[in-house]
Design an enzyme around this catalytic site. Sequence first.
Site, PDB file in Angstrom:
ATOM      1  CG  HIS A 189       0.983   0.941   9.637  1.00 33.23           C
ATOM      2  ND1 HIS A 189       0.552   0.128   8.786  1.00 33.23           N
ATOM      3  CD2 HIS A 189       1.843   1.946   9.131  1.00 33.23           C
ATOM      4  CE1 HIS A 189       0.902   0.616   7.680  1.00 33.23           C
ATOM      5  NE2 HIS A 189       1.800   1.654   7.854  1.00 33.23           N
TER       6      HIS A 189
ATOM      7  CG  HIS B  15       3.369   3.078   4.983  1.00 30.86           C
ATOM      8  ND1 HIS B  15       1.992   2.835   5.274  1.00 30.86           N
ATOM      9  CD2 HIS B  15       3.413   4.074   4.157  1.00 30.86           C
ATOM     10  CE1 HIS B  15       1.460   4.063   4.883  1.00 30.86           C
ATOM     11  NE2 HIS B  15       2.370   4.856   4.027  1.00 30.86           N
TER      12      HIS B  15
ATOM     13  CB  CYS C 219       2.273  -2.360   7.480  1.00 29.30           C
ATOM     14  SG  CYS C 219       1.706  -3.306   9.144  1.00 29.30           S
TER      15      CYS C 219
END
Length: 183
Positions: free
Chosen positions: A126, A138, A74
Amino acid sequence: MFLRRLTLTLVAALALAPLAAHTAERPVATATQEQRSALEEYASTAEQLVDEALSYLGIRYRRGGTSPETGLDCSGLVLNVFRNAIGLDLPRTAREMANLGDKVSRQELKPGDLVFFNTMRRTFSHVGIYLGDGKFVHAPSTGGKVRVESIATRYWAQRFNGARRLVDDDATTDFMPSLSAMR
């Protein structure tokens, strides 16, 4: 290749439609030339970030990955997008990225903002890039590929930790409401 480029163009157009629609509806007489210039620059920067982010769709996830050729995690996705779109070098981890820029609420999200989630029982584990219209891009997890998802789905809504704005748009705040106000 043509089909992928067409798909990317359509996704980008849908993601930026609220921003473009608002820009077109904004009364020109109420903004100074400096404000109009700042808005155009912000819209251009946001568009560059969105376009760059969408160009990574389908790249496989790789833990610790920072290269599109071998895979991205990510934060690897985010740092590549910001570096290649606007020349901004970001720190390596989502947690470090969460310390940058200005905090923004979920209701104030604009294309190009970083969105953070608690996916590993720790805050800011994240990160993705907000595209507009409730969507973000993402690199999800092992076995996944870079993709676009809705921030409103139950999974992501429950794990949302906050957002940061790295693109300076202070000059536009007087006449450019949040995306949520445009709906």
